[in-house]
Design a protein around this motif. Structure first.
Motif, PDB file in Angstrom:
ATOM      1  N   GLU A 194       3.140  10.771  -1.137  1.00  0.00           N
ATOM      2  CA  GLU A 194       4.394  10.093  -0.786  1.00  0.00           C
ATOM      3  C   GLU A 194       4.686   8.940  -1.735  1.00  0.00           C
ATOM      4  OE1 GLU A 194       4.179  10.923   4.028  1.00  0.00           O
ATOM      5  OE2 GLU A 194       3.096   9.248   3.156  1.00  0.00           O
ATOM      6  N   ASP A 195       3.627   8.214  -2.116  1.00  0.00           N
ATOM      7  CA  ASP A 195       3.816   7.085  -3.023  1.00  0.00           C
ATOM      8  C   ASP A 195       2.555   6.867  -3.868  1.00  0.00           C
ATOM      9  OD1 ASP A 195       4.386   4.796  -4.352  1.00  0.00           O
ATOM     10  OD2 ASP A 195       4.359   3.476  -2.587  1.00  0.00           O
ATOM     11  N   PRO A 196       2.584   7.385  -5.082  1.00  0.00           N
ATOM     12  CA  PRO A 196       1.374   7.272  -5.917  1.00  0.00           C
ATOM     13  C   PRO A 196       1.255   5.910  -6.604  1.00  0.00           C
ATOM     14  CG  PRO A 196       3.019   8.608  -7.024  1.00  0.00           C
ATOM     15  CD  PRO A 196       3.635   8.166  -5.735  1.00  0.00           C
ATOM     16  N   ASN A 197       2.282   5.064  -6.513  1.00  0.00           N
ATOM     17  CA  ASN A 197       2.235   3.795  -7.247  1.00  0.00           C
ATOM     18  C   ASN A 197       1.580   2.704  -6.414  1.00  0.00           C
ATOM     19  OD1 ASN A 197       3.578   4.888  -9.506  1.00  0.00           O
ATOM     20  ND2 ASN A 197       5.494   4.751  -8.341  1.00  0.00           N
ATOM     21  N   VAL A 198       0.304   2.856  -6.169  1.00  0.00           N
ATOM     22  CA  VAL A 198      -0.421   1.847  -5.397  1.00  0.00           C
ATOM     23  C   VAL A 198      -1.626   1.385  -6.209  1.00  0.00           C
ATOM     24  CG1 VAL A 198       0.278   2.668  -3.119  1.00  0.00           C
ATOM     25  CG2 VAL A 198      -1.728   3.666  -4.231  1.00  0.00           C
ATOM     26  N   GLU A 199      -2.147   0.205  -5.843  1.00  0.00           N
ATOM     27  CA  GLU A 199      -3.286  -0.320  -6.591  1.00  0.00           C
ATOM     28  C   GLU A 199      -4.575   0.408  -6.215  1.00  0.00           C
ATOM     29  OE1 GLU A 199      -3.985  -4.493  -6.089  1.00  0.00           O
ATOM     30  OE2 GLU A 199      -5.539  -4.513  -7.648  1.00  0.00           O
ATOM     31  N   TYR A 200      -4.765   0.566  -4.896  1.00  0.00           N
ATOM     32  CA  TYR A 200      -6.024   1.142  -4.427  1.00  0.00           C
ATOM     33  C   TYR A 200      -5.797   2.463  -3.720  1.00  0.00           C
ATOM     34  CZ  TYR A 200      -8.197  -3.477  -4.914  1.00  0.00           C
ATOM     35  OH  TYR A 200      -8.679  -4.670  -5.382  1.00  0.00           O
ATOM     36  N   LEU A 201      -6.732   3.375  -3.926  1.00  0.00           N
ATOM     37  CA  LEU A 201      -6.826   4.521  -3.035  1.00  0.00           C
ATOM     38  C   LEU A 201      -7.822   4.141  -1.948  1.00  0.00           C
ATOM     39  CD1 LEU A 201      -6.680   7.497  -2.090  1.00  0.00           C
ATOM     40  CD2 LEU A 201      -8.562   7.959  -3.668  1.00  0.00           C
ATOM     41  N   PHE A 202      -7.415   4.267  -0.703  1.00  0.00           N
ATOM     42  CA  PHE A 202      -8.372   4.106   0.396  1.00  0.00           C
ATOM     43  C   PHE A 202      -8.944   5.498   0.655  1.00  0.00           C
ATOM     44  CE2 PHE A 202      -8.604   3.287   5.302  1.00  0.00           C
ATOM     45  CZ  PHE A 202      -9.986   3.394   5.252  1.00  0.00           C
ATOM     46  N   TYR A 203     -10.173   5.716   0.154  1.00  0.00           N
ATOM     47  CA  TYR A 203     -10.854   6.994   0.411  1.00  0.00           C
ATOM     48  C   TYR A 203     -11.491   6.878   1.786  1.00  0.00           C
ATOM     49  CZ  TYR A 203     -14.137  10.819   0.288  1.00  0.00           C
ATOM     50  OH  TYR A 203     -14.840  11.948   0.622  1.00  0.00           O
ATOM     51  N   VAL A 204     -10.879   7.540   2.765  1.00  0.00           N
ATOM     52  CA  VAL A 204     -11.244   7.304   4.167  1.00  0.00           C
ATOM     53  C   VAL A 204     -12.595   7.940   4.508  1.00  0.00           C
ATOM     54  CG1 VAL A 204     -10.416   7.461   6.539  1.00  0.00           C
ATOM     55  CG2 VAL A 204      -8.791   7.338   4.657  1.00  0.00           C
TER      56      VAL A 204
END
Lengths: 735, 257
Positions: free
Chosen positions: A478-488
């Motif tokens: 939905e929105d790839p422009n983020v600083e972090y990936l939260f790998y759950v």
């Protein structure tokens, strides 16, 4: 120099006093002792190199030399346990000083005096004398401590399951060392008893001076005769010691420092991946030949000190596994196999003509000699019964031992000989899983669940992102422009308890304005349990699926709540092209608190917190401080440590795929929960969903779930931030 | 002893099943396909017989291209070769058409015993094994939980209400497998690697001389109705009161007692 040349202000002593003519014989005997020593090392060398796959442990040489100096010379690791540290230190450092003392004596006699530049004179001589006696006493003190420990105090770690494991060799070595020192002091005392009137400065040799008084009634002639005897006994002990080294536990003088030099330079716990599944013929380690030579060498560096066993969660809860026993069993198995392997290797070399052609002719003659010596020794060695053919995995190392390991890394972290136990265990598990497909049914189910639904619980993969539906957490799709990936991770996505942690962290990050997203249903299991349970194939499938998706979105920074995923992504994914900056949520939260981005407002009223170090955060990644800093930021919280904390922390029992396996007998998590209860904790803070489950279950086992609570740090912090809207309790039946 | 094990590829039990808008079938996107669990018991029993008596295990399956993965799974467990019957005429086949195609394929293979799962977990029809035996004209024992073979004598145990019966028959025969027969093995990695190179014949209906025509047709798929919310019994707080209220609701509202 003659005794008469010394005087007050020009103190000294006659080196080789009363033994002037023994010197050629001493030379010869020393040569014999050294030859016996060298031959023993050579024979061992053949055995080290006869079995095992090649492995290079000489890269990064400067760091290796540093490790050697730090732990071989300065013995830093041994000090982490005070009593044995002091004990070993007294003997070791005492011996080093005395060794140099003997070398000084020899240099003075053979070099300095003939050249007319004696240096063992005056104040230096007095200092030297004092030092020698002091360190001689130190060695004796160390030996007494060792005797007390081995034969009187008898800590369990020197044995196995309450049975002592004392061998004649242990006693011989200690008595030999004590013998060298005691006879040394007697020689000194006898010399002083004869010469004391001319050499009043010998009071600096304070032990000899004091002992000399015991010989006051003895005539000088008798004293000199006794001195000669004592001198020979002393020499016999000292040379015997040298010759005995390669045939006894003293071999660790060589093998343990060597093992430090060769210790892995990889990040802690990183596992070498199996490459090329398509063309490999075998997987894992099923026979001793499939270990690398270094993995076998490890067992020769083991001194049976038992530090590993002392904190092994499996051992301490009554399982058959003891890392020490495992290493010793492998060593004995290797010793059974080695002679045959050495013989066949020699034949191989002769048949192939390899080596001999390139060896310089002098060396060739030497090796021919050595071979001859080998044959004579082999023929005359007492022949024991033929060792029975045993399967390494299943008989030498029993399956209950193999599968009891939680991969907690206590043994490796605390081993004072740099032995690498865990990769051996995983190698043998790989053999059972990949080659034989013979392992616990519950683990088979876990692997099928991971294959079919990409999580060990086997819950429908389409439900992976449901925990965050109401929070407006966006996926990278939905929105790839983020600083972090939260790998759950799986626990955070599927386990009801773990989902609460994911929610708490998401809310913290949202409040702090951290830009992050999740992979949603594109996320796969990290594969840690498969890797550590020996299913490298399944693990790599999972890892590659994740890496493909992450690289597809150009992910750079990742936050994990589960230390197992954290460790795998950080250390093992780079093997497959997954190079990310990986953070654990406690690192992120600690930083947010310190930067003032979030504030824990709600004070707790003098609540005792304890922090349970997750193995994969602590020992694997040295994240000891951040979680504790978070607790200290809670107004009113008191942090009490359990006895076993930091590097010596006690595993919850869930690592190494044990989370998914039946545990028989006393449970590790119950033991750990008891430790928390015993320090009076009211909240057990953890940073791992597996630990969370294990500690909660442990509290229930002890009937303490009403009084004590186990919480993840994210939950503690989110609650403390006081931003959760109080929901009115639902009235189910209106009055 | 040559053995045939019939397998079907079905959606994983945890998969989210969505019915197509027109009710003609289910949405296949995003579904994880696995070997029907009851067929796994059949494959495992085949492998055990092979280990005991020698011979070859042939896997036969009807299904589209994706079915190959399931056949390879059985080959990884240790089966020797496979036959895949992939024909659009059979994609929505009923039990009869499926059994007919299987029978035609199996006629081309030498066999002493044939295994099927007692039923497939997707359509739950539990008929293929029986029809297959009828077409081939050989005996059948369904729902086997234990199997003993001595020469050509077969003894199979099947559960009945509260007990078990032992049925005796002789080879060749069809056995349908159910839980309890064995614990299916986990494929070894060399097994998985070897499976990639084992032969699998792909056949069309015409190759087997069958039309693929079904005798029955699914008229429509409908998803189960959404579950209504639960109810909390509030009228009386005593256990007796709650029990009385529950009995009343079960009789008057739910009409089940």
């Amino acid at each position: 120099m003659e005794l008469s040349t010394f005087s007050i202000g020009h103190e000294g002593r006659e080196v080789f006093w009363n033994a002037e003519h023994f010197e050629p014989i001493l030379f010869m005997l020393t040569f014999v002792a050294m030859a016996i020593f060298a031959y023993g090392v050579y024979r061992r060398w053949l055995m080290w190199t006869a079995i095992g796959k090649p492995e290079d442990r000489t890269d990064d040489r400067n760091e290796r030399i540093k490790a050697l100096l730090k732990n071989g010379l300065l013995q830093i690791k041994t000090w982490s346990d005070p009593y044995p540290g002091v004990m070993h230190g007294l003997i070791f450092f005492g011996f080093v000083v005395l060794f140099f003392g003997a070398a000084f004596d020899a240099t003075e006699f053979h070099v300095a005096e003939p050249l007319g530049v004696p240096f063992l004179v005056g104040k230096f001589y007095l200092f030297f004398s004092f030092l020698m006696d002091l360190f001689g006493l130190a060695v004796l003190g160390g030996v007494l401590m060792a005797l007390d420990r081995r034969y009187l105090t008898k800590p369990d770690r020197l044995g196995y399951k309450g049975e002592p494991d004392n061998r004649p060799d242990d006693a011989i070595v200690l008595l030999l060392i004590a013998g060298i020192i005691v006879t040394g002091f007697i020689i000194e005392a006898l010399r002083i008893s004869v010469t004391w009137q001319q050499t009043p400065w010998e009071v600096w040799s304070f032990v000899g001076w004091t002992l000399a008084k015991a010989f006051t009634g003895v005539s000088p002639e008798a004293a000199k005769a006794m001195h000669k005897w004592a001198w020979w006994i002393h020499t016999a002990f000292a040379l015997g010691f040298i010759a005995y080294i390669p045939y006894s536990r003293l071999m660790h003088i060589i093998t343990t420092p060597a093992n430090y030099f060769m210790a892995t330079r990889k990040p802690i716990g990183q596992l070498e991946p199996i490459k090329d599944f398509e063309n490999a013929e075998s997987f894992g380690v099923g026979t001793i030949e499939e270990f690398t030579w270094k993995q076998i060498f490890d067992s020769d560096a083991c001194t049976r000190c038992g530090r590993c066993q002392d904190g092994c969660p499996a051992y301490l809860t009554g399982k058959p596994l003891s890392p020490k026993k495992l290493v010793q069993d492998l060593k004995n198995y290797w010793l059974e196999k080695a002679p045959g392997a050495v013989a066949s290797r020699k034949e191989q070399l002769i048949a192939s003509g390899e080596g001999a052609a390139n060896i310089n002719p002098k060396l060739k003659a030497l090796f021919a000699w050595l071979d001859k010596a080998d044959r004579i020794v082999d023929e005359n060695l007492p022949k024991g019964p033929e060792p029975t053919e045993k399967a390494m995995v299943g008989e030498v190392v029993e399956l209950d031992e193999l599968w009891a390991c939680t991969n907690c890394m206590y043994c490796m972290e605390n081993c004072s000989a740099a032995i690498e136990h865990v990769p051996k265990i995983i190698g043998m598990r790989q053999f059972k899983v990949l080659m034989e497909a013979d392992f616990a049914p519950e683990l088979q189910l876990t692997y099928r669940n991971m294959e079919n639904n990409s999580n060990p619980w086997g819950i429908g993969a389409h439900l992976r992102a449901d925990w965050g539906k109401e929070l407006g957490v966006k996926t990278l799709a939905e929105d790839p422009n983020v600083e972090y990936l939260f790998y759950v991770g799986c626990a955070g996505s599927f386990d009801d308890r773990g989902k609460k942690v994911s929610v708490a962290l998401a809310k913290i990050l949202q409040t702090a304005g951290v830009s992050f997203g999740i992979l949603g249903t594109e996320e796969s299991c990290c594969g840690d349990s498969a890797m550590r349970g020996g299913n490298e194939y399944l693990y790599q499938t999972m890892a590659q699926a994740n890496i493909e998706v992450m690289n597809g979105y150009g992910v750079k920074k990742i936050i994990c709540t589960c230390p197992h995923g954290y460790n795998a992504l950080k250390k093992d994914y780079p093997h497959f092209g997954g190079n990310f900056e990986v953070y654990h949520h406690t690192e992120i939260i600690a930083e947010l608190i310190e930067k003032g981005k979030i504030k824990i407002k709600i004070p707790v009223d003098d609540v005792r917190f304890t922090y349970h170090d997750s193995c994969f955060l602590g020992r694997y990644n040295q994240l000891y401080d951040q979680p504790r800093r978070i607790i200290k930021a809670i107004p009113g919280a008191r942090l009490v440590e359990m006895d076993r904390n930091h590097e010596k922390s006690f595993c919850c029992g869930a690592g190494g795929a044990r989370m998914w396996m039946e545990e028989h007998g006393d449970r590790i998590n119950d033991a750990r929960a008891k430790q928390a209860i015993d320090v009076g904790a009211k909240t057990i803070a953890v940073g791992c969903p597996f630990c969370l489950t294990m500690m909660s279950d442990g509290l229930k086992f002890h009937g303490k779930e009403e009084e004590i609570v186990a919480l993840d740090l994210a939950e503690i912090v989110w609650k403390g931030m006081g931003l959760e809207e109080e929901k009115a309790p639902v009235e189910v039946c209106q009055a | 002893m040559n053995i045939v094990a019939c397998v079907k590829q079905v959606p994983d039990t945890e998969a989210q099943i969505k019915v197509k808008g027109d009710g003609s079938g289910i949405e296949e996107g995003g579904i994880k396909w696995v070997m029907n669990p009851y067929d796994e018991f059949g494959v495992e029993e085949s492998l055990k017989l092979k280990e005991k008596f020698g011979g070859e295990v042939t896997i036969v399956s009807v299904g589209p291209a994706r079915t190959m993965e399931t056949i390879r799974t059985a080959l990884a467990m240790g089966a020797d070769k496979g036959v895949q019957i992939d024909d659009p005429a059979l994609y929505n086949a009923d039990a009869y058409a499926t059994a007919e195609a299987l029978a035609a394929a199996i006629k081309g293979v030498s066999y002493d015993i044939i295994f099927c799962g007692q039923r497939a977990i997707d359509d739950d029809s539990a008929q293929v094994g029986s029809i297959l035996a009828e077409i081939l004209g050989i005996p059948q024992v369904t729902f086997a939980t234990k199997l003993e073979i001595d020469g050509t004598a077969v003894k199979a145990t099947r559960p009945i209400e509260g007990a078990a019966v032992v049925v005796a028959t002789s080879l060749p025969c069809v056995i349908t497998a159910t839980k309890g027969l064995n614990e299916p093995r986990y494929a070894s990695l060399p097994g998985i690697m070897k499976a990639k190179k084992k032969p699998v014949d792909i056949k069309k209906a015409a190759d087997l001389g069958v039309t693929g025509a079904s005798k029955s047709k699914v008229a429509k798929f409908t998803p189960p109705p959404a579950r209504p919310p639960g109810k909390i019994l509030c009228a009386d707080d005593t256990p007796e009161g709650k029990a009385a209220e529950l009995a009343k609701l079960l009789r008057e509202e739910a009409k089940v007692i």
